[in-house]
Design a protein around this motif. Structure first.
Motif, PDB file in Angstrom:
ATOM      1  N   ILE A 188       0.860  -1.404   0.042  1.00 26.65           N
ATOM      2  CA  ILE A 188       0.095  -0.179   0.154  1.00 26.65           C
ATOM      3  C   ILE A 188       0.725   1.272   0.026  1.00 26.65           C
ATOM      4  N   SER A 189       2.220   1.204   0.745  1.00 30.12           N
ATOM      5  CA  SER A 189       2.705   2.502   0.698  1.00 30.12           C
ATOM      6  C   SER A 189       3.718   2.445  -0.543  1.00 30.12           C
TER       7      SER A 189
ATOM      8  N   LYS B  79       3.355   5.943  -2.180  1.00 33.21           N
ATOM      9  CA  LYS B  79       4.380   6.804  -1.951  1.00 33.21           C
ATOM     10  C   LYS B  79       5.545   6.606  -3.146  1.00 33.21           C
ATOM     11  N   PRO B  80       5.180   6.582  -4.419  1.00 34.77           N
ATOM     12  CA  PRO B  80       6.119   6.194  -5.372  1.00 34.77           C
ATOM     13  C   PRO B  80       7.604   7.061  -5.518  1.00 34.77           C
TER      14      PRO B  80
ATOM     15  N   LEU C 255      11.510   5.649  -6.128  1.00 41.37           N
ATOM     16  CA  LEU C 255      12.366   6.157  -6.644  1.00 41.37           C
ATOM     17  C   LEU C 255      13.429   6.725  -6.038  1.00 41.37           C
ATOM     18  N   LEU C 256      13.571   7.147  -4.850  1.00 40.71           N
ATOM     19  CA  LEU C 256      14.621   7.415  -3.919  1.00 40.71           C
ATOM     20  C   LEU C 256      15.646   6.329  -3.937  1.00 40.71           C
ATOM     21  N   MET C 257      15.157   5.141  -3.408  1.00 38.78           N
ATOM     22  CA  MET C 257      15.784   4.076  -3.221  1.00 38.78           C
ATOM     23  C   MET C 257      16.414   3.541  -4.584  1.00 38.78           C
TER      24      MET C 257
ATOM     25  N   ASP D 251      11.640  15.794  -6.309  1.00 37.83           N
ATOM     26  CA  ASP D 251      11.782  15.831  -7.934  1.00 37.83           C
ATOM     27  C   ASP D 251      12.490  14.559  -8.353  1.00 37.83           C
ATOM     28  N   MET D 252      11.709  13.526  -7.791  1.00 38.20           N
ATOM     29  CA  MET D 252      12.229  12.116  -8.186  1.00 38.20           C
ATOM     30  C   MET D 252      11.679  11.726  -9.365  1.00 38.20           C
ATOM     31  N   VAL D 253      10.673  12.307 -10.087  1.00 40.90           N
ATOM     32  CA  VAL D 253      10.347  11.755 -11.262  1.00 40.90           C
ATOM     33  C   VAL D 253      11.242  11.798 -12.393  1.00 40.90           C
TER      34      VAL D 253
END
Lengths: 457, 457
Positions: free
Chosen positions: A162-163, A167-168, A172-174, B421-423
């Protein structure tokens, strides 16, 4: 300019040892128990954690050296600033002097990186090449991904579905740090496949994600993978004590002695342990310090749960830990402070409460968001939903000091920023948040299952 | 631990004056011109800006005192750390010593807060109660919202509609600081209503948002509202020079003298001016320093534009400014570095180029993202898409130092973090980004309109 807003530490002033509370507890720690009710031995944990971290987990040394290379990596953002909250004090018209330790300046945005770097380094030393972990809201997964990038380890994060969907940016940060992040339950583990077969649309849970991460670690045919946990365990509390050890030196630079009150939010216990354990040491040596962990009223582990042996996870994969608990089947309300939605509590923090060294407080999320917004508009930093609990606790204490006319020194841990959690603020500002209190019946329901479990003393 | 990773400054070491480049330029600055081709007078700007900021805008004083109260507010996050990029150096195997000034530790996440606090303070002093502004990607709007919360001013932000829709967190952040944020074009101004009548589905533009914010300021019947701009103008550059002035003292603490190379990304010019103008001062006094603004190849204002008089906005509402420009009708490709998508350039930065004090460089976004990811995985911090341009420039210079076998000192400005700005990183990592080069025909098209404009010398 004579007013000092914040202080750092020079490199040569940094703490060089972590503080281990275990040997100083009035009542000795009790061991985790296996499925047979017998104490877990270090060897039994070896497939899950590297032996150097297991040694820290069971250590009875009071002071443990921080390796030079870890200090060098921590220096990227440590010492974090200790800040005097002049503007918050003025808004509250309190005679109290309020200080906060700003852990949000870490690149991962929270205190989690303190143990992520240490754990990644010890695993690397032990010859491990890959770490697995779970993450809920994503703070811990991001921190471990970053630490693995810095140290040169592969990293795989099982993120509660669900996260993962909501929280995409966290995923993306990982990815940006080079880690793999997959939604849990996944098709990569037996646990995940079995659950997906039964419940293809499940939102997942931390319990499931832990099971998958542990399975992925112990089934590596080359034995080069281990599992990493971001809170609860003794060695995690140990690594976080650098927070409070820095604060001691920084308070002295402000001309202060011990604080009268130390406050932090608690979920698994690590940011609270980090700032408070070095002050529990002072308390055990005669100082008069009120030490307050703040939890949500919707997950009142310390204020309403009993001290029992319980599993650390919903799926009952982990050993039994001696701790305050709401029962491993308890699923807290979906408050925005995801990091505080945990049924249990660090055994070390639990032991400190059993020994009456700390005074827990539970606060509802509406009061917490109100506190968070006051903080943002006075001190400038938007707190994580978890951190608003510490701020709300500090504001209560500052108001009490005003009523009593006392010049108290209040210290709290600003554990993380909320830049990736703005949705909760929107709900608060548009009146969409509700109060969550837990009734006795609900509490009793989940604890009933523990009736026949072994009891700690 | 002997290795120093970063240095701060004590409160009593902080710069107490801003540096104004204007009086030191070899060729004197030329004034902005009105619609009649005559120089704009301070009085003509009075409905838009408070007179104390207009005085700074036209000041020829070299050093301007920073008011004590502004210093106190800046102390929330200043001095920002100057950090040695040991891990990046190691990854590049360069003999260069690379330092970066970490402006991302500001609560708003970038250098923008430096001028937001100053502008809000001067407006408050002048008796203004409300500020209006525009914002594109949202960094500037967030910073001004925060500054207004700290200082006690109302704040209204006109946010370009496409960003308003794509980046809802930014709006929520401004709301959390108590500001109003509305999509532009809006129904609140004549400009907005006229545009919506003609183009109800327009994504908006910075030019339109500027027009709306200025209109909202000058039409306040009580005369208590002014407009605030986050870059381009002289007083904005002035406020940012605290960055470079801090760096000078911090480099000395590392045992370094002047850097050999100073690098920053440029859009409107403010973070570049902030770190570089104090070193242009050194260059004018004999130091040998290569000063490099880095811009996107898709918006090559300094590397390919001519030095002309042009409007600061698309709608031709602003005076004519003497600057390098691609023409006010030019709409850059939708690269992720939104803050660098500006057709013009700060007149002060432009004057520095005209006088050959700086050496601009243009880099494509793919090389920039590659640099940003290397930085995140070595130094730990995820840079804003704008900031990746400075990093890519620093990496080029570090590689050159390696080829030449030179122990250069390279300094760059880490202007902001990329957590919101991760996109763009996702698009880079999944191979969805493309190169953008501007061809001569395109360049000529937009400049043709300026043929009959007055020419600066």
């Amino acid at each position: 300019m004579t007013r000092i807003k914040k202080v750092y530490l020079e490199a040569n002033e940094m703490p060089r040892q972590w503080y281990n509370l275990a040997p100083d507890l009035p009542t000795p720690m009790q061991p985790p128990l296996g499925p047979d009710g017998k104490p877990i031995t270090p060897e039994m944990l070896a497939p899950v954690f590297p032996m150097n971290l297991i040694e820290q987990e069971v250590s009875t040394e009071r002071w443990i050296d921080i390796p030079e290379e870890i200090l060098e990596m921590l220096a990227l953002y440590r010492a974090t600033p200790l800040v005097r909250a002049y503007e918050l004090e003025a808004a509250l018209k309190t005679p109290a002097r309020i200080y906060y330790k700003n852990e949000s300046v870490s690149p991962a945005g929270s205190h989690k990186l303190n143990t992520a770097i240490a754990q990644a380094w010890y695993n690397k030393q032990f010859g491990i090449t890959k770490l697995t972990t779970e993450t809920g809201a994503g703070q811990w997964g991001s921190a471990l991904a970053q630490a693995c990038a810095l140290i040169g380890l592969e990293c795989k994060v099982f993120m509660v579905r669900i996260s993962f969907d909501q929280k995409p940016f966290r995923k993306l940060l990982m990815n940006t740090y080079g880690a793999t992040c997959i939604a849990s339950p996944s098709n990569e583990t037996n646990t995940g496949r079995e659950i997906l077969a039964k419940m293809p649309d499940t939102p997942g849970s931390l319990g499931i994600a832990i099971s998958e991460a542990v399975e992925a670690a112990v089934t590596d045919p080359e034995g080069k993978t281990r599992y990493s946990l971001g809170s609860v365990l003794n060695h995690v509390m140990l690594h976080q004590t650098i927070i409070g050890l820095e604060v001691k030196k920084q308070l002295a630079k402000f001309g202060e002695k011990n604080p009268d009150t130390v406050i932090a939010c608690v979920g698994g216990g690590s940011n609270f342990a980090g700032i408070s354990f070095p002050f529990i040491y002072e308390k055990l040596h005669g100082a008069n310090i009120d030490i307050i962990p703040v939890e949500p009223t919707s997950c009142p582990t310390l204020t309403r749960g009993p001290f029992l042996y319980d599993h650390g996870d919903t799926a009952k994969m982990t050993p039994l830990l001696p701790m305050y608990t709401l029962g491993h089947s308890f699923i807290p309300e979906p408050i925005h402070a995801g990091g505080l939605r945990y049924h249990g509590m660090s055994p070390l923090v639990s032991a400190a409460l059993r020994d009456k060294l700390i005074n827990p407080m539970a606060i509802d999320q509406i009061e917490c968001y109100e506190a968070g917004i006051l903080f943002a508009r006075t001190e400038g930093i938007v707190p994580a939903p978890e951190t608003t609990h510490a701020i709300a606790g500090a504001i209560r204490e500052a108001k009490k000091a005003k009523e009593e006319g006392k010049e108290k020194v209040i210290l709290f841990n600003f554990s993380g920023h909320g830049l990736m959690d703005m949705v909760g603020y929107d709900k608060y500002l548009t009146g969409k948040l509700v109060k969550h209190e837990m009734d006795d019946e609900e509490l009793f329901k989940f604890l009933k299952e523990l009736e026949n479990y072994p009891k700690p003393q």
